[in-house]
Design a protein around this motif. Structure first.
Motif, PDB file in Angstrom:
ATOM      1  N   GLN A  96       0.851  -1.190   0.000  1.00  0.00           N
ATOM      2  CA  GLN A  96       0.000   0.000   0.000  1.00  0.00           C
ATOM      3  C   GLN A  96       0.885   1.238   0.000  1.00  0.00           C
ATOM      4  O   GLN A  96       1.801   1.375   0.810  1.00  0.00           O
ATOM      5  CB  GLN A  96      -0.925   0.030   1.213  1.00  0.00           C
ATOM      6  CG  GLN A  96      -1.916   1.183   1.133  1.00  0.00           C
ATOM      7  CD  GLN A  96      -2.852   1.219   2.318  1.00  0.00           C
ATOM      8  OE1 GLN A  96      -2.428   1.027   3.456  1.00  0.00           O
ATOM      9  NE2 GLN A  96      -4.120   1.454   2.060  1.00  0.00           N
ATOM     10  N   GLU A 125     -12.040  -2.304  -1.349  1.00  0.00           N
ATOM     11  CA  GLU A 125     -12.540  -2.734  -0.040  1.00  0.00           C
ATOM     12  C   GLU A 125     -12.452  -4.247   0.124  1.00  0.00           C
ATOM     13  O   GLU A 125     -12.131  -4.748   1.194  1.00  0.00           O
ATOM     14  CB  GLU A 125     -13.978  -2.254   0.179  1.00  0.00           C
ATOM     15  CG  GLU A 125     -14.076  -0.785   0.491  1.00  0.00           C
ATOM     16  CD  GLU A 125     -13.344  -0.411   1.775  1.00  0.00           C
ATOM     17  OE1 GLU A 125     -13.450  -1.139   2.779  1.00  0.00           O
ATOM     18  OE2 GLU A 125     -12.637   0.621   1.760  1.00  0.00           O
ATOM     19  N   LEU A 128      -8.865  -5.092   0.868  1.00  0.00           N
ATOM     20  CA  LEU A 128      -8.537  -4.729   2.255  1.00  0.00           C
ATOM     21  C   LEU A 128      -9.094  -5.743   3.246  1.00  0.00           C
ATOM     22  O   LEU A 128      -8.391  -6.174   4.174  1.00  0.00           O
ATOM     23  CB  LEU A 128      -9.081  -3.337   2.588  1.00  0.00           C
ATOM     24  CG  LEU A 128      -8.374  -2.144   1.978  1.00  0.00           C
ATOM     25  CD1 LEU A 128      -9.083  -0.855   2.367  1.00  0.00           C
ATOM     26  CD2 LEU A 128      -6.916  -2.102   2.370  1.00  0.00           C
ATOM     27  N   ARG A 129     -10.359  -6.135   3.053  1.00  0.00           N
ATOM     28  CA  ARG A 129     -10.970  -7.127   3.948  1.00  0.00           C
ATOM     29  C   ARG A 129     -10.256  -8.472   3.853  1.00  0.00           C
ATOM     30  O   ARG A 129     -10.024  -9.152   4.847  1.00  0.00           O
ATOM     31  CB  ARG A 129     -12.463  -7.286   3.635  1.00  0.00           C
ATOM     32  CG  ARG A 129     -13.316  -6.142   4.119  1.00  0.00           C
ATOM     33  CD  ARG A 129     -14.805  -6.456   4.034  1.00  0.00           C
ATOM     34  NE  ARG A 129     -15.245  -6.914   2.731  1.00  0.00           N
ATOM     35  CZ  ARG A 129     -15.651  -6.117   1.736  1.00  0.00           C
ATOM     36  NH1 ARG A 129     -15.668  -4.810   1.904  1.00  0.00           N
ATOM     37  NH2 ARG A 129     -16.042  -6.608   0.594  1.00  0.00           N
ATOM     38  N   VAL A 131      -7.096  -9.049   2.990  1.00  0.00           N
ATOM     39  CA  VAL A 131      -5.786  -8.962   3.631  1.00  0.00           C
ATOM     40  C   VAL A 131      -5.935  -9.053   5.141  1.00  0.00           C
ATOM     41  O   VAL A 131      -5.221  -9.809   5.812  1.00  0.00           O
ATOM     42  CB  VAL A 131      -5.047  -7.664   3.218  1.00  0.00           C
ATOM     43  CG1 VAL A 131      -3.817  -7.435   4.085  1.00  0.00           C
ATOM     44  CG2 VAL A 131      -4.660  -7.719   1.746  1.00  0.00           C
ATOM     45  N   GLN A 132      -6.883  -8.323   5.687  1.00  0.00           N
ATOM     46  CA  GLN A 132      -7.062  -8.336   7.142  1.00  0.00           C
ATOM     47  C   GLN A 132      -7.511  -9.714   7.638  1.00  0.00           C
ATOM     48  O   GLN A 132      -6.973 -10.234   8.613  1.00  0.00           O
ATOM     49  CB  GLN A 132      -8.065  -7.272   7.567  1.00  0.00           C
ATOM     50  CG  GLN A 132      -8.167  -7.158   9.075  1.00  0.00           C
ATOM     51  CD  GLN A 132      -8.937  -5.929   9.507  1.00  0.00           C
ATOM     52  OE1 GLN A 132      -9.675  -5.350   8.733  1.00  0.00           O
ATOM     53  NE2 GLN A 132      -8.765  -5.544  10.750  1.00  0.00           N
ATOM     54  N   LYS A 133      -8.454 -10.303   6.943  1.00  0.00           N
ATOM     55  CA  LYS A 133      -8.972 -11.612   7.370  1.00  0.00           C
ATOM     56  C   LYS A 133      -7.913 -12.711   7.218  1.00  0.00           C
ATOM     57  O   LYS A 133      -7.777 -13.575   8.078  1.00  0.00           O
ATOM     58  CB  LYS A 133     -10.214 -11.967   6.547  1.00  0.00           C
ATOM     59  CG  LYS A 133     -10.843 -13.278   6.929  1.00  0.00           C
ATOM     60  CD  LYS A 133     -12.069 -13.558   6.101  1.00  0.00           C
ATOM     61  CE  LYS A 133     -12.649 -14.918   6.440  1.00  0.00           C
ATOM     62  NZ  LYS A 133     -13.774 -15.268   5.581  1.00  0.00           N
ATOM     63  N   THR A 135      -4.460 -12.382   6.836  1.00  0.00           N
ATOM     64  CA  THR A 135      -3.140 -12.184   7.429  1.00  0.00           C
ATOM     65  C   THR A 135      -3.185 -11.691   8.870  1.00  0.00           C
ATOM     66  O   THR A 135      -2.190 -11.807   9.587  1.00  0.00           O
ATOM     67  CB  THR A 135      -2.309 -11.173   6.619  1.00  0.00           C
ATOM     68  OG1 THR A 135      -2.889  -9.864   6.767  1.00  0.00           O
ATOM     69  CG2 THR A 135      -2.235 -11.558   5.153  1.00  0.00           C
ATOM     70  N   TYR A 137      -3.261  -8.626   9.442  1.00  0.00           N
ATOM     71  CA  TYR A 137      -2.739  -7.266   9.343  1.00  0.00           C
ATOM     72  C   TYR A 137      -3.745  -6.380   8.627  1.00  0.00           C
ATOM     73  O   TYR A 137      -4.533  -6.857   7.814  1.00  0.00           O
ATOM     74  CB  TYR A 137      -1.407  -7.245   8.579  1.00  0.00           C
ATOM     75  CG  TYR A 137      -0.308  -7.952   9.321  1.00  0.00           C
ATOM     76  CD1 TYR A 137       0.291  -7.366  10.432  1.00  0.00           C
ATOM     77  CD2 TYR A 137       0.121  -9.207   8.909  1.00  0.00           C
ATOM     78  CE1 TYR A 137       1.294  -8.023  11.114  1.00  0.00           C
ATOM     79  CE2 TYR A 137       1.132  -9.864   9.587  1.00  0.00           C
ATOM     80  CZ  TYR A 137       1.719  -9.271  10.688  1.00  0.00           C
ATOM     81  OH  TYR A 137       2.693  -9.912  11.364  1.00  0.00           O
ATOM     82  N   SER A 138      -3.681  -5.093   8.901  1.00  0.00           N
ATOM     83  CA  SER A 138      -4.636  -4.163   8.318  1.00  0.00           C
ATOM     84  C   SER A 138      -3.929  -3.019   7.606  1.00  0.00           C
ATOM     85  O   SER A 138      -2.920  -2.508   8.096  1.00  0.00           O
ATOM     86  CB  SER A 138      -5.541  -3.598   9.410  1.00  0.00           C
ATOM     87  OG  SER A 138      -6.395  -2.628   8.862  1.00  0.00           O
ATOM     88  N   PHE A 139      -4.467  -2.625   6.461  1.00  0.00           N
ATOM     89  CA  PHE A 139      -3.994  -1.435   5.758  1.00  0.00           C
ATOM     90  C   PHE A 139      -4.835  -0.222   6.144  1.00  0.00           C
ATOM     91  O   PHE A 139      -4.574   0.880   5.705  1.00  0.00           O
ATOM     92  CB  PHE A 139      -4.067  -1.614   4.239  1.00  0.00           C
ATOM     93  CG  PHE A 139      -2.939  -2.420   3.667  1.00  0.00           C
ATOM     94  CD1 PHE A 139      -1.619  -2.167   4.001  1.00  0.00           C
ATOM     95  CD2 PHE A 139      -3.194  -3.426   2.738  1.00  0.00           C
ATOM     96  CE1 PHE A 139      -0.586  -2.899   3.444  1.00  0.00           C
ATOM     97  CE2 PHE A 139      -2.174  -4.153   2.176  1.00  0.00           C
ATOM     98  CZ  PHE A 139      -0.854  -3.896   2.526  1.00  0.00           C
ATOM     99  N   TYR A 140      -5.893  -0.420   6.943  1.00  0.00           N
ATOM    100  CA  TYR A 140      -6.765   0.695   7.325  1.00  0.00           C
ATOM    101  C   TYR A 140      -6.008   1.697   8.151  1.00  0.00           C
ATOM    102  O   TYR A 140      -5.148   1.424   8.904  1.00  0.00           O
ATOM    103  CB  TYR A 140      -7.990   0.208   8.107  1.00  0.00           C
ATOM    104  CG  TYR A 140      -8.990  -0.559   7.268  1.00  0.00           C
ATOM    105  CD1 TYR A 140      -9.814   0.107   6.379  1.00  0.00           C
ATOM    106  CD2 TYR A 140      -9.090  -1.939   7.379  1.00  0.00           C
ATOM    107  CE1 TYR A 140     -10.737  -0.602   5.618  1.00  0.00           C
ATOM    108  CE2 TYR A 140     -10.003  -2.647   6.622  1.00  0.00           C
ATOM    109  CZ  TYR A 140     -10.825  -1.960   5.743  1.00  0.00           C
ATOM    110  OH  TYR A 140     -11.722  -2.662   4.982  1.00  0.00           O
TER     111      TYR A 140
END
Length: 140
Positions: A96, A125, A128-129, A131-133, A135, A137-140
């Motif tokens: 990102q 979106e 992003l969801r 990646v978070q779910k 890994t 980790y969050s890009f938010y």
């Protein structure tokens, strides 16, 4: 369970496990490209020259993208005037930028996909969801 398809391309017969093909590209002229797993050889089909095999692939894509509600791993992205259908589980890295754009590279080929949060809001979106779910980790 593997989904094997026999296709004819460039005067050769291929038997391909489509569960291992993780990216498809549609162009405005109707051409459909996918890359053979583990070797990056592009297979380019169009309905005028190979309707039967083209239909087989469309049916497979309808099936896997229909699984979105249960398993949100496939994403459709318009990139450089082409529509890509990509299985996000095959992506091994995401980046990102400071402006929010996300870049990832398709497996078996060296094409980078760059998603802008403004022009590709829905796909952005979804990535992003994912990646978070996947890994934690969050890009938010």
């Amino acid at each position: 369970m593997a989904y094997w398809v026999k296709i004819l391309y460039d005067r050769k017969k291929y038997v391909v496990n489509f569960d291992r093909v993780n990216a498809f590209c549609f162009e405005k002229n109707g051409r459909l490209t996918f890359w053979l797993p583990d070797c990056a050889i592009p297979i380019v089909l169009n309905p005028q020259n190979n309707l039967e095999d083209y239909q087989k692939i469309l049916e497979h894509l309808e099936y896997v993208t229909g699984l979105e509600l249960e398993n949100a791993q496939w994403v459709k992205i318009i990139y450089e005037q082409k529509e890509y259908i990509i299985n996000l589980t095959c992506i091994s890295s995401f980046s990102q930028e400071a402006n929010g754009r996300i870049t990832f590279w398709l497996p078996d080929i060296t094409i980078p996909i760059i998603i802008n949060p403004v022009t590709h809001a829905e796909s952005y979106e979804k990535v992003l969801r994912f990646v978070q779910k996947s890994t934690g980790y969050s890009f938010y």
